[in-house]
Design an enzyme around this catalytic site. Structure first.
Site, mmCIF file in Angstrom:
data_model
loop_
_atom_site.group_PDB
_atom_site.id
_atom_site.type_symbol
_atom_site.label_atom_id
_atom_site.label_comp_id
_atom_site.label_asym_id
_atom_site.label_seq_id
_atom_site.Cartn_x
_atom_site.Cartn_y
_atom_site.Cartn_z
ATOM 1 N N GLU A 133 -0.833 -21.417 -19.477
ATOM 2 C CA GLU A 133 0.462 -21.025 -18.937
ATOM 3 C C GLU A 133 1.096 -22.237 -18.259
ATOM 4 O O GLU A 133 0.423 -22.989 -17.547
ATOM 5 C CB GLU A 133 0.294 -19.885 -17.931
ATOM 6 C CG GLU A 133 -0.309 -18.616 -18.515
ATOM 7 C CD GLU A 133 0.592 -17.989 -19.566
ATOM 8 O OE1 GLU A 133 1.825 -18.002 -19.388
ATOM 9 O OE2 GLU A 133 0.052 -17.491 -20.584
ATOM 10 N N LYS A 196 17.344 -31.866 -23.537
ATOM 11 C CA LYS A 196 18.478 -31.209 -22.915
ATOM 12 C C LYS A 196 18.322 -29.692 -23.096
ATOM 13 O O LYS A 196 17.533 -29.283 -23.969
ATOM 14 C CB LYS A 196 19.789 -31.727 -23.518
ATOM 15 C CG LYS A 196 20.201 -31.107 -24.852
ATOM 16 C CD LYS A 196 21.567 -31.585 -25.245
ATOM 17 C CE LYS A 196 22.117 -30.857 -26.442
ATOM 18 N NZ LYS A 196 22.440 -29.450 -26.215
ATOM 19 N N HIS A 226 18.904 -36.285 -28.985
ATOM 20 C CA HIS A 226 18.542 -36.568 -30.379
ATOM 21 C C HIS A 226 19.672 -37.230 -31.156
ATOM 22 O O HIS A 226 19.426 -37.860 -32.181
ATOM 23 C CB HIS A 226 18.081 -35.286 -31.087
ATOM 24 C CG HIS A 226 19.156 -34.286 -31.332
ATOM 25 N ND1 HIS A 226 19.404 -33.231 -30.482
ATOM 26 C CD2 HIS A 226 20.054 -34.180 -32.343
ATOM 27 C CE1 HIS A 226 20.401 -32.514 -30.955
ATOM 28 N NE2 HIS A 226 20.820 -33.063 -32.070
ATOM 29 N N LYS A 230 19.731 -41.139 -34.353
ATOM 30 C CA LYS A 230 20.294 -41.320 -35.689
ATOM 31 C C LYS A 230 20.602 -42.793 -35.935
ATOM 32 O O LYS A 230 21.211 -43.470 -35.097
ATOM 33 C CB LYS A 230 21.583 -40.494 -35.842
ATOM 34 C CG LYS A 230 21.396 -38.990 -35.671
ATOM 35 C CD LYS A 230 22.738 -38.269 -35.717
ATOM 36 C CE LYS A 230 22.598 -36.776 -35.482
ATOM 37 N NZ LYS A 230 21.970 -36.091 -36.612
ATOM 38 N N GLU A 264 30.709 -28.181 -37.292
ATOM 39 C CA GLU A 264 29.691 -27.484 -38.073
ATOM 40 C C GLU A 264 30.325 -26.322 -38.830
ATOM 41 O O GLU A 264 31.291 -25.709 -38.349
ATOM 42 C CB GLU A 264 28.585 -26.951 -37.160
ATOM 43 C CG GLU A 264 27.807 -28.009 -36.424
ATOM 44 C CD GLU A 264 26.720 -27.401 -35.549
ATOM 45 O OE1 GLU A 264 25.567 -27.313 -36.015
ATOM 46 O OE2 GLU A 264 27.037 -26.997 -34.420
ATOM 47 N N ASP A 283 27.113 -27.392 -24.158
ATOM 48 C CA ASP A 283 26.086 -27.751 -25.137
ATOM 49 C C ASP A 283 26.316 -29.127 -25.739
ATOM 50 O O ASP A 283 25.355 -29.828 -26.059
ATOM 51 C CB ASP A 283 26.061 -26.695 -26.249
ATOM 52 C CG ASP A 283 24.912 -26.887 -27.222
ATOM 53 O OD1 ASP A 283 23.804 -27.237 -26.772
ATOM 54 O OD2 ASP A 283 25.120 -26.695 -28.431
ATOM 55 N N HIS A 288 26.055 -35.087 -25.897
ATOM 56 C CA HIS A 288 26.155 -35.700 -27.225
ATOM 57 C C HIS A 288 27.455 -36.491 -27.397
ATOM 58 O O HIS A 288 27.438 -37.669 -27.779
ATOM 59 C CB HIS A 288 26.095 -34.625 -28.311
ATOM 60 C CG HIS A 288 24.778 -33.918 -28.394
ATOM 61 N ND1 HIS A 288 23.580 -34.519 -28.084
ATOM 62 C CD2 HIS A 288 24.467 -32.652 -28.761
ATOM 63 C CE1 HIS A 288 22.589 -33.667 -28.259
ATOM 64 N NE2 HIS A 288 23.103 -32.524 -28.655
ATOM 65 N N LYS A 380 31.733 -24.476 -33.981
ATOM 66 C CA LYS A 380 31.000 -23.744 -35.004
ATOM 67 C C LYS A 380 31.996 -23.104 -35.972
ATOM 68 O O LYS A 380 33.138 -22.853 -35.636
ATOM 69 C CB LYS A 380 30.151 -22.646 -34.356
ATOM 70 C CG LYS A 380 29.147 -23.123 -33.329
ATOM 71 C CD LYS A 380 27.922 -23.711 -33.979
ATOM 72 C CE LYS A 380 26.822 -23.962 -32.958
ATOM 73 N NZ LYS A 380 25.626 -24.577 -33.571
#
Length: 537
Positions: A133, A196, A226, A230, A264, A283, A288, A380
């Site tokens: 745990e 994050k 992330h 790239k 996206e 987000d 980013h 999105k």
């Protein structure tokens, strides 16, 4: 961000062949590393959240690819910690099955589009599962015993868990003495990798930083984004600083505006609970997209030393004019040509006001960029999947063409394509064939696949490798995290008026009309998502 010796440059320019790697299944002999690259030092990687999606989809494929490339030391060990009793063999089988599925579905994720059994065996022999745990003292007592039995003291603790576990895990590591460096048998590095979201606003980010830094030193903390893993993002610095063509005009005297897009076509994909608490703005924008802005706008560092690069990026974040609700537009996708509305998604409230689209107008108040708007957008269920940076130069005087059939000149735009296309393009004007002075818009483009052999990459390979080497260039510092949140705090917590309104847009569209109006205030327009003006049809 690791660099290779300059002596490799001529070889790279004349050949796109990837150095061959001899892979061994021996528990001690790592695959041969490519020329110009050194394997990471031996270490134990402890993954909290070993049964999670992040471990299966990104960490394990990245470790496998690093093993194939010969960049992991033979003394590497991987301990996975998760809730629930489980045999190590069962965990290995589960990871192996996931890797095989990804290899079948995504050839670009793996070398040769399939698993190399010898390379997988090499990784599998280093895997060990431990039930525990994340908030239990017993877990960290047992972990300490395992690490004491390991050879060497280099340990990386990877927190592949939800953010509510960040503080308790770091606290338990600190209290158990697992973050001590250079102490007897523990004489080696101890590093923490944190995913994050690093806070949800300025106050929570400060609180999290304060808590973590009460148990660890700043140089031990690797806050991972992330996007920075790239190759096309890292290439921004090469495009800017390795070419005399670009840097002289990379300033307000020549640049009219900059657009940074992360669009996206998919919806929330079953992540309704997460998205309801987060939204597109939190987000994506202060992490980013701000990271991309930092790469584009930073001053030239004196070297690629981690602190030299991070200092220049920190200067940019500090120079961002704080955003107000008037600088942003929020949107939420509704039923349209490409899918259902957000409120019809699983685990989403039927009256949700969570934004799935966010656009912002950002100004950087320094000598290089004063007055140049940076337009950021993410969303999105948009018309196309596209992550790119478009740098639009100022228009030239039109007087010369006033008495010709030319009505207007297409602006010069340099576009750095990050995903899914990898490359650059430049829009400019030429004379069309014929006896009349008629101007035509053309595009010169470069695609990575035309010049370089495609390498297997899920975006985490460089980040993991750099963490093992102790290179913090691509990781965020505490001060930059807090400065970024500070720049958007008035949007999240408006001092006057109510919350930012959320406008509807049809699934599969370019976004809400109000985002177009945001740019129109300064005489600008978004680059079309579906197709750039001079792209071939």
């Amino acid at each position: 961000m690791s660099t290779t010796p300059n002596t490799q440059a001529s070889d790279q320019a004349t050949s796109t062949q990837t150095p061959s790697c001899k892979v061994s299944a021996s528990p001690h002999d790592a695959p041969a590393s490519p020329a110009g690259k050194r394997p990471a030092p031996p270490c134990t990687l402890v993954i909290f959240g070993a049964g999670g999606d992040l471990t299966k989809r990104l960490l394990m494929p990245a470790l496998y690819n690093l093993a194939v490339d010969g960049l992991l030391d033979g003394g590497m060990k991987i301990i996975g910690i998760n809730h629930g009793e489980r045999e190590t063999s069962a965990w290995r089988d589960d990871l192996h099955q996931s890797l095989e599925q990804f290899a079948a579905d995504k050839a670009s994720t793996f070398h040769a589009g399939k698993l190399d059994d010898k390379a997988w065996d090499w990784v599998a022999q280093r895997l060990e599962y431990m039930a525990g745990e994340f908030e239990s003292d017993d877990t960290f007592t047992k972990l300490k015993q395992k690490l004491d039995q390991s050879s060497g003291g280099n340990v990386i603790f990877y927190l592949a868990v939800t953010s509510r576990f960040f503080k308790p895990i770091v606290e338990h590591l600190g209290k158990a003495g697992l973050l001590k460096e250079g102490d007897g048998d523990h004489g080696g590095f101890r590093r923490i990798v944190i995913e994050k979201p690093f806070g949800t606003d300025l106050a929570s980010a400060r609180d999290l930083n304060e808590h973590i830094l009460s148990y660890a030193k700043e140089e031990q903390v690797y806050r991972i984004d992330h996007f920075l893993g790239k190759d096309t993002v890292q290439s921004i610095l090469a495009v800017r600083f390795a070419n005399a063509l670009f840097e002289p005009v990379w300033r307000r005297e020549y640049i009219d505006s900059v657009q940074i897009t992360a669009a996206e076509t998919i919806g929330v994909e079953g992540r309704g609970k997460f998205y309801e608490q987060t939204g597109a703005f939190r987000d994506m924008l202060p992490n980013h997209l701000f990271q991309l802005l930092g790469m584009v706008a930073m001053e030239p560092p004196n070297s690629f030393d981690a602190e030299a690069v991070r200092d220049k990026k920190a200067d940019i974040f500090d120079a961002i004019q704080p955003l107000t609700p008037d600088d942003v537009v929020f949107g939420q996708y509704e039923k349209g040509p490409t899918g259902v509305g957000y409120r019809e998604e699983p685990d989403v409230a039927p009256d949700s006001s969570t934004e799935t689209y966010a656009a912002a107008r950002v100004f950087v108040e320094n000598w290089r960029w004063a007055g140049v708007p940076f337009y950021l957008r993410t969303g999105k269920r948009l018309a196309a999947r596209r992550t790119e940076i478009s740098v639009q130069l100022k228009p030239v005087p039109f007087r010369l063409f006033r008495d010709t059939p030319v009505d207007a000149l297409t602006p010069n735009v340099l576009t750095l394509r990050i995903d899914p296309a990898h490359g650059t393009s430049f829009d400019f004007n030429v004379k069309t064939p014929g006896p009349v002075m008629q101007i035509g818009a053309v595009q010169s483009s470069f695609d990575y696949n035309d010049f370089f052999t495609e390498r297997a990459n899920v975006g985490y390979e460089t980040l993991l490798y750099d963490c093992m080497l102790g290179d913090e260039t691509l990781f965020q510092r505490a001060d930059s995290i807090e400065t970024s949140w500070s720049a958007v705090d008035d949007v999240l917590h408006p001092k006057t008026g109510g919350a930012v309104p959320v406008h509807g847009y049809a699934s599969g569209s370019e976004g809400p009309a109000q985002a177009d109006a945001l740019l129109a205030r300064n005489g600008h327009a978004w680059r079309p998502l579906k197709q750039n003006p001079v792209e071939k049809k």
